[in-house]
Design a protein around this motif. Structure first.
Motif, PDB file in Angstrom:
ATOM      1  N   LYS A  10       0.841  -1.196   0.000  1.00 41.71           N
ATOM      2  CA  LYS A  10       0.000   0.000   0.000  1.00 41.71           C
ATOM      3  C   LYS A  10       0.874   1.244   0.000  1.00 41.71           C
ATOM      4  O   LYS A  10       1.904   1.281   0.674  1.00 41.71           O
ATOM      5  N   ILE A  11       0.414   2.243  -0.730  1.00 39.49           N
ATOM      6  CA  ILE A  11       1.015   3.565  -0.699  1.00 39.49           C
ATOM      7  C   ILE A  11      -0.126   4.554  -0.539  1.00 39.49           C
ATOM      8  O   ILE A  11      -1.145   4.448  -1.219  1.00 39.49           O
ATOM      9  N   ALA A  12       0.036   5.496   0.371  1.00 36.73           N
ATOM     10  CA  ALA A  12      -0.967   6.533   0.582  1.00 36.73           C
ATOM     11  C   ALA A  12      -0.258   7.873   0.713  1.00 36.73           C
ATOM     12  O   ALA A  12       0.916   7.932   1.086  1.00 36.73           O
ATOM     13  N   CYS A  13      -0.962   8.947   0.383  1.00 43.39           N
ATOM     14  CA  CYS A  13      -0.384  10.274   0.533  1.00 43.39           C
ATOM     15  C   CYS A  13      -1.330  11.151   1.342  1.00 43.39           C
ATOM     16  O   CYS A  13      -2.527  10.877   1.444  1.00 43.39           O
ATOM     17  N   LEU A  14      -0.766  12.198   1.953  1.00 40.60           N
ATOM     18  CA  LEU A  14      -1.537  13.143   2.739  1.00 40.60           C
ATOM     19  C   LEU A  14      -0.760  14.438   2.837  1.00 40.60           C
ATOM     20  O   LEU A  14       0.475  14.428   2.680  1.00 40.60           O
ATOM     21  N   PRO A  15      -1.429  15.556   3.087  1.00 40.35           N
ATOM     22  CA  PRO A  15      -0.719  16.824   3.231  1.00 40.35           C
ATOM     23  C   PRO A  15       0.199  16.792   4.458  1.00 40.35           C
ATOM     24  O   PRO A  15      -0.187  16.288   5.519  1.00 40.35           O
ATOM     25  N   ALA A  78       0.023  21.280  -5.099  1.00 37.64           N
ATOM     26  CA  ALA A  78      -0.148  22.633  -4.592  1.00 37.64           C
ATOM     27  C   ALA A  78       0.409  22.814  -3.177  1.00 37.64           C
ATOM     28  O   ALA A  78       0.557  23.937  -2.718  1.00 37.64           O
ATOM     29  N   TYR A  79       0.732  21.716  -2.506  1.00 39.08           N
ATOM     30  CA  TYR A  79       1.225  21.780  -1.132  1.00 39.08           C
ATOM     31  C   TYR A  79       2.154  20.585  -0.888  1.00 39.08           C
ATOM     32  O   TYR A  79       2.106  19.599  -1.624  1.00 39.08           O
ATOM     33  N   PRO A 103       9.331  16.239   1.616  1.00 38.41           N
ATOM     34  CA  PRO A 103       9.722  15.335   0.526  1.00 38.41           C
ATOM     35  C   PRO A 103       9.664  16.041  -0.830  1.00 38.41           C
ATOM     36  O   PRO A 103       8.801  16.882  -1.073  1.00 38.41           O
ATOM     37  N   VAL A 104      10.594  15.678  -1.691  1.00 38.93           N
ATOM     38  CA  VAL A 104      10.609  16.192  -3.063  1.00 38.93           C
ATOM     39  C   VAL A 104       9.946  15.132  -3.937  1.00 38.93           C
ATOM     40  O   VAL A 104      10.370  13.971  -3.940  1.00 38.93           O
ATOM     41  N   VAL A 105       8.889  15.518  -4.654  1.00 38.96           N
ATOM     42  CA  VAL A 105       8.136  14.586  -5.490  1.00 38.96           C
ATOM     43  C   VAL A 105       8.398  14.929  -6.955  1.00 38.96           C
ATOM     44  O   VAL A 105       8.087  16.027  -7.409  1.00 38.96           O
ATOM     45  N   LYS A 106       8.964  13.974  -7.669  1.00 41.95           N
ATOM     46  CA  LYS A 106       9.265  14.149  -9.090  1.00 41.95           C
ATOM     47  C   LYS A 106       8.353  13.203  -9.871  1.00 41.95           C
ATOM     48  O   LYS A 106       8.352  12.000  -9.622  1.00 41.95           O
ATOM     49  N   VAL A 107       7.566  13.752 -10.793  1.00 39.66           N
ATOM     50  CA  VAL A 107       6.635  12.959 -11.590  1.00 39.66           C
ATOM     51  C   VAL A 107       7.041  13.064 -13.055  1.00 39.66           C
ATOM     52  O   VAL A 107       7.106  14.166 -13.609  1.00 39.66           O
ATOM     53  N   GLU A 108       7.319  11.923 -13.667  1.00 46.17           N
ATOM     54  CA  GLU A 108       7.656  11.860 -15.082  1.00 46.17           C
ATOM     55  C   GLU A 108       6.514  11.149 -15.810  1.00 46.17           C
ATOM     56  O   GLU A 108       6.199  10.017 -15.489  1.00 46.17           O
ATOM     57  N   GLU A 109       5.921  11.833 -16.778  1.00 48.10           N
ATOM     58  CA  GLU A 109       4.841  11.233 -17.565  1.00 48.10           C
ATOM     59  C   GLU A 109       5.407  10.726 -18.878  1.00 48.10           C
ATOM     60  O   GLU A 109       6.144  11.437 -19.551  1.00 48.10           O
ATOM     61  N   ARG A 110       5.053   9.498 -19.221  1.00 49.08           N
ATOM     62  CA  ARG A 110       5.509   8.894 -20.463  1.00 49.08           C
ATOM     63  C   ARG A 110       4.325   8.346 -21.227  1.00 49.08           C
ATOM     64  O   ARG A 110       3.447   7.716 -20.643  1.00 49.08           O
TER      65      ARG A 110
END
Length: 138
Positions: A10-15, A78-79, A103-110
């Motif tokens: 499981k992976i979850a995200c939150l502000p 946004a946050y 945390p630094v979030v890097k998103v690469e779309e392919r």
């Protein structure tokens, strides 16, 4: 020292703003770290990886954590966002805190090649802190 999490289920995200304050200090004094805020589940593909490497820099200990996974979900940008990772043995780990560093979030779309590769987003989350992969209770 290198730590690698086995079988992420499981992976979850939150502000980050919804986390308890002073998480690293709580971990340091062996207080349980709990995540009570509403988490948003992130659907992932393939096999996600999470690795923490501890180094000694500038006469102090720093842990560098990297979480990598592929998804089709939109992640908030946004946050600052924290991530909770749960392994197959039921243990959960928090990447992030209410305070800096975030945390630094890097998103690469392919867009994949037709007929062979899927169109996915490759997400890489990195965090460097005194303790960046904190065991938690969810």
């Amino acid at each position: 020292m290198r730590t690698s999490l086995p079988s992420i289920v499981k992976i979850a995200c939150l502000p980050c703003s919804e986390l308890s304050p002073d998480i690293q200090l709580r971990y340091k004094v062996k207080m349980p770290v709990a995540v009570y805020a509403g988490k948003t589940a992130v659907k992932f593909f393939d096999t996600p990886t999470c690795e923490a490497v501890m180094e000694y820099e500038n006469k102090g200990r720093v842990e560098h954590t990297t979480l990598k996974f592929s998804t089709l979900d939109e992640l908030p940008t946004a946050y600052p966002v924290a991530f909770v990772v749960t392994t197959a043995n039921g243990r959960s780990y928090l990447i992030g805190a209410m305070e800096r560093p975030f945390p630094v979030v890097k998103v690469e779309e392919r867009t994949g090649v037709p007929g062979s590769e899927p169109a996915v987003k490759s997400v890489t989350v990195t965090l460097s802190a005194h303790k960046s992969l904190v065991p938690c209770v969810v």
